[in-house]
Scaffold this motif. Structure first.
Motif, PDB file in Angstrom:
ATOM      1  N   LYS A  15       0.866  -1.175   0.000  1.00 22.64           N
ATOM      2  CA  LYS A  15       0.000   0.000   0.000  1.00 22.64           C
ATOM      3  C   LYS A  15       0.905   1.229   0.000  1.00 22.64           C
ATOM      4  CE  LYS A  15      -3.690  -2.328   2.533  1.00 22.64           C
ATOM      5  NZ  LYS A  15      -3.053  -3.638   2.694  1.00 22.64           N
ATOM      6  N   ILE A  16       0.406   2.328  -0.509  1.00 20.44           N
ATOM      7  CA  ILE A  16       1.209   3.538  -0.583  1.00 20.44           C
ATOM      8  C   ILE A  16       1.007   4.374   0.675  1.00 20.44           C
ATOM      9  CG2 ILE A  16       1.617   5.684  -1.838  1.00 20.44           C
ATOM     10  CD1 ILE A  16       2.532   3.236  -3.381  1.00 20.44           C
ATOM     11  N   GLY A  17       2.098   4.597   1.376  1.00 19.39           N
ATOM     12  CA  GLY A  17       2.139   5.478   2.537  1.00 19.39           C
ATOM     13  C   GLY A  17       3.435   6.265   2.472  1.00 19.39           C
ATOM     14  N   GLY A  18       3.695   7.054   3.483  1.00 22.16           N
ATOM     15  CA  GLY A  18       4.904   7.877   3.491  1.00 22.16           C
ATOM     16  C   GLY A  18       6.182   7.058   3.433  1.00 22.16           C
ATOM     17  N   GLY A  19       6.246   5.994   4.225  1.00 22.53           N
ATOM     18  CA  GLY A  19       7.438   5.140   4.225  1.00 22.53           C
ATOM     19  C   GLY A  19       7.640   4.444   2.893  1.00 22.53           C
ATOM     20  N   GLU A  20       6.549   4.062   2.272  1.00 25.88           N
ATOM     21  CA  GLU A  20       6.636   3.367   0.988  1.00 25.88           C
ATOM     22  C   GLU A  20       7.047   4.328  -0.125  1.00 25.88           C
ATOM     23  OE1 GLU A  20       5.178   1.064   3.910  1.00 25.88           O
ATOM     24  OE2 GLU A  20       4.105   2.875   3.277  1.00 25.88           O
ATOM     25  N   GLY A 119      12.700  -9.208   8.823  1.00 23.78           N
ATOM     26  CA  GLY A 119      13.992  -9.026   8.171  1.00 23.78           C
ATOM     27  C   GLY A 119      15.155  -9.104   9.140  1.00 23.78           C
ATOM     28  N   GLY A 120      14.959  -8.584  10.346  1.00 27.42           N
ATOM     29  CA  GLY A 120      16.021  -8.661  11.357  1.00 27.42           C
ATOM     30  C   GLY A 120      16.344 -10.096  11.724  1.00 27.42           C
ATOM     31  N   LEU A 121      15.313 -10.887  11.943  1.00 30.20           N
ATOM     32  CA  LEU A 121      15.524 -12.304  12.268  1.00 30.20           C
ATOM     33  C   LEU A 121      16.087 -13.070  11.068  1.00 30.20           C
ATOM     34  CD1 LEU A 121      12.263 -12.956  14.316  1.00 30.20           C
ATOM     35  CD2 LEU A 121      14.605 -12.876  15.213  1.00 30.20           C
ATOM     36  N   ALA A 122      15.574 -12.779   9.866  1.00 30.57           N
ATOM     37  CA  ALA A 122      16.055 -13.461   8.658  1.00 30.57           C
ATOM     38  C   ALA A 122      17.519 -13.100   8.381  1.00 30.57           C
ATOM     39  CB  ALA A 122      15.187 -13.105   7.454  1.00 30.57           C
ATOM     40  N   GLY A 123      17.870 -11.850   8.601  1.00 30.73           N
ATOM     41  CA  GLY A 123      19.256 -11.436   8.413  1.00 30.73           C
ATOM     42  C   GLY A 123      20.184 -12.163   9.375  1.00 30.73           C
ATOM     43  N   ARG A 124      19.752 -12.278  10.599  1.00 32.42           N
ATOM     44  CA  ARG A 124      20.535 -13.017  11.603  1.00 32.42           C
ATOM     45  C   ARG A 124      20.692 -14.480  11.184  1.00 32.42           C
ATOM     46  NH1 ARG A 124      23.641 -11.727  16.138  1.00 32.42           N
ATOM     47  NH2 ARG A 124      23.397 -13.354  17.666  1.00 32.42           N
ATOM     48  N   MET A 125      19.582 -15.082  10.732  1.00 32.47           N
ATOM     49  CA  MET A 125      19.596 -16.476  10.318  1.00 32.47           C
ATOM     50  C   MET A 125      20.517 -16.685   9.107  1.00 32.47           C
ATOM     51  SD  MET A 125      16.296 -18.774   9.232  1.00 32.47           S
ATOM     52  CE  MET A 125      15.590 -18.743  10.881  1.00 32.47           C
ATOM     53  N   ALA A 126      20.489 -15.737   8.164  1.00 27.40           N
ATOM     54  CA  ALA A 126      21.290 -15.850   6.943  1.00 27.40           C
ATOM     55  C   ALA A 126      22.698 -15.279   7.110  1.00 27.40           C
ATOM     56  CB  ALA A 126      20.578 -15.147   5.794  1.00 27.40           C
ATOM     57  N   ARG A 127      22.962 -14.686   8.278  1.00 20.88           N
ATOM     58  CA  ARG A 127      24.253 -14.038   8.556  1.00 20.88           C
ATOM     59  C   ARG A 127      24.555 -12.915   7.570  1.00 20.88           C
ATOM     60  NH1 ARG A 127      27.759 -19.067  10.908  1.00 20.88           N
ATOM     61  NH2 ARG A 127      26.541 -19.141  12.807  1.00 20.88           N
ATOM     62  N   ILE A 128      23.526 -12.096   7.356  1.00 26.17           N
ATOM     63  CA  ILE A 128      23.618 -10.930   6.482  1.00 26.17           C
ATOM     64  C   ILE A 128      23.308  -9.708   7.347  1.00 26.17           C
ATOM     65  CG2 ILE A 128      22.618  -9.760   4.474  1.00 26.17           C
ATOM     66  CD1 ILE A 128      21.872 -12.580   3.402  1.00 26.17           C
ATOM     67  N   PRO A 129      24.139  -8.651   7.269  1.00 26.01           N
ATOM     68  CA  PRO A 129      23.868  -7.448   8.066  1.00 26.01           C
ATOM     69  C   PRO A 129      22.517  -6.819   7.710  1.00 26.01           C
ATOM     70  CG  PRO A 129      26.046  -7.339   7.032  1.00 26.01           C
ATOM     71  CD  PRO A 129      25.348  -8.538   6.468  1.00 26.01           C
ATOM     72  N   VAL A 130      21.914  -6.160   8.707  1.00 24.49           N
ATOM     73  CA  VAL A 130      20.592  -5.553   8.544  1.00 24.49           C
ATOM     74  C   VAL A 130      20.619  -4.102   8.987  1.00 24.49           C
ATOM     75  CG1 VAL A 130      18.152  -5.660   9.227  1.00 24.49           C
ATOM     76  CG2 VAL A 130      19.480  -7.774   9.028  1.00 24.49           C
ATOM     77  N   ILE A 131      20.036  -3.238   8.171  1.00 25.07           N
ATOM     78  CA  ILE A 131      19.741  -1.860   8.573  1.00 25.07           C
ATOM     79  C   ILE A 131      18.252  -1.819   8.850  1.00 25.07           C
ATOM     80  CG2 ILE A 131      19.592   0.553   7.842  1.00 25.07           C
ATOM     81  CD1 ILE A 131      22.035   0.034   6.064  1.00 25.07           C
ATOM     82  N   TRP A 132      17.892  -1.488  10.084  1.00 24.10           N
ATOM     83  CA  TRP A 132      16.484  -1.358  10.460  1.00 24.10           C
ATOM     84  C   TRP A 132      16.102   0.096  10.245  1.00 24.10           C
ATOM     85  CZ3 TRP A 132      14.066  -4.404  14.914  1.00 24.10           C
ATOM     86  CH2 TRP A 132      14.613  -5.668  15.001  1.00 24.10           C
ATOM     87  N   HIS A 133      15.208   0.343   9.324  1.00 28.94           N
ATOM     88  CA  HIS A 133      14.704   1.699   9.110  1.00 28.94           C
ATOM     89  C   HIS A 133      13.333   1.764   9.745  1.00 28.94           C
ATOM     90  CE1 HIS A 133      14.925   5.262   6.143  1.00 28.94           C
ATOM     91  NE2 HIS A 133      14.367   5.614   7.276  1.00 28.94           N
ATOM     92  N   VAL A 134      13.271   2.274  10.957  1.00 29.04           N
ATOM     93  CA  VAL A 134      12.023   2.289  11.709  1.00 29.04           C
ATOM     94  C   VAL A 134      11.197   3.511  11.271  1.00 29.04           C
ATOM     95  CG1 VAL A 134      10.963   2.395  13.995  1.00 29.04           C
ATOM     96  CG2 VAL A 134      13.108   1.128  13.649  1.00 29.04           C
ATOM     97  N   ARG A 135      10.030   3.223  10.742  1.00 27.25           N
ATOM     98  CA  ARG A 135       9.110   4.274  10.300  1.00 27.25           C
ATOM     99  C   ARG A 135       7.806   4.033  11.059  1.00 27.25           C
ATOM    100  NH1 ARG A 135      11.132   6.475   5.553  1.00 27.25           N
ATOM    101  NH2 ARG A 135      12.519   5.158   4.355  1.00 27.25           N
ATOM    102  N   ASP A 136       7.691   4.639  12.216  1.00 27.30           N
ATOM    103  CA  ASP A 136       6.520   4.425  13.046  1.00 27.30           C
ATOM    104  C   ASP A 136       6.304   5.662  13.886  1.00 27.30           C
ATOM    105  OD1 ASP A 136       4.358   3.020  14.045  1.00 27.30           O
ATOM    106  OD2 ASP A 136       5.521   1.981  15.579  1.00 27.30           O
ATOM    107  N   ARG A 137       5.029   5.879  14.234  1.00 25.30           N
ATOM    108  CA  ARG A 137       4.732   7.029  15.080  1.00 25.30           C
ATOM    109  C   ARG A 137       4.750   6.605  16.520  1.00 25.30           C
ATOM    110  NH1 ARG A 137      -0.392   8.302  11.533  1.00 25.30           N
ATOM    111  NH2 ARG A 137      -0.587   6.136  11.866  1.00 25.30           N
TER     112      ARG A 137
END
Length: 137
Positions: A15-20, A119-137
């Motif tokens: 869906k289209i929102g500000g974060g998207e 994505g955070g859990l999947a990145g940990r599982m795959a051993r790939i670094p993750v940038i968490w871009h938190v878009r929440d009020r």
């Protein structure tokens, strides 16, 4: 010359929102010599259509409705529904990790609260670094 970094951008919604809109602009204007954007959404919708029109590589890995429609206010340990949602979430985490390994992703960039968790859990599982871009009020 080294290949561009393969960044997997993840959002739970199409869906289209500000974060998207911010995500769309980000992947549209990254330097293709530096970054190869791959977008993974958990549903089809207007954002997926706009990304395709922009020529961005896009994939959809549907998230079970029990998880997709859960609100952060409903998260807790009070019912069996949470156990089912937790199991479904972990199954999705495994699918995202497998997808990322298969696509030889170098970095995850999550774009929504549900994408941050999955994505955070999947990145940990795959051993790939993750940038968490938190878009929440």
């Amino acid at each position: 010359m080294a290949h561009p970094m393969r960044v997997l951008y993840i959002d739970h919604t199409a869906k289209i929102g500000g974060g998207e809109m911010a995500l769309l602009n980000l992947v549209r204007y990254v330097d293709p010599n530096q970054v190869k954007p791959i977008v993974l959404l958990f549903e089809e919708g207007p954002l997926a259509d706009r990304l395709r029109l922009a020529g961005v590589e896009i994939h959809v890995l549907p998230l079970d409705a029990a998880v997709a429609h859960a609100s952060k206010g409903s998260l807790g340990f009070g019912s069996l529904r949470q156990i089912k949602a937790l199991w479904l979430t972990m199954r999705h985490v495994t699918r995202v990790a497998s997808f990322a390994r298969h696509r030889q992703v170098d970095l995850f960039h999550t774009n929504s609260l549900k994408a941050d968790i999955i994505g955070g859990l999947a990145g940990r599982m795959a051993r790939i670094p993750v940038i968490w871009h938190v878009r929440d009020r």
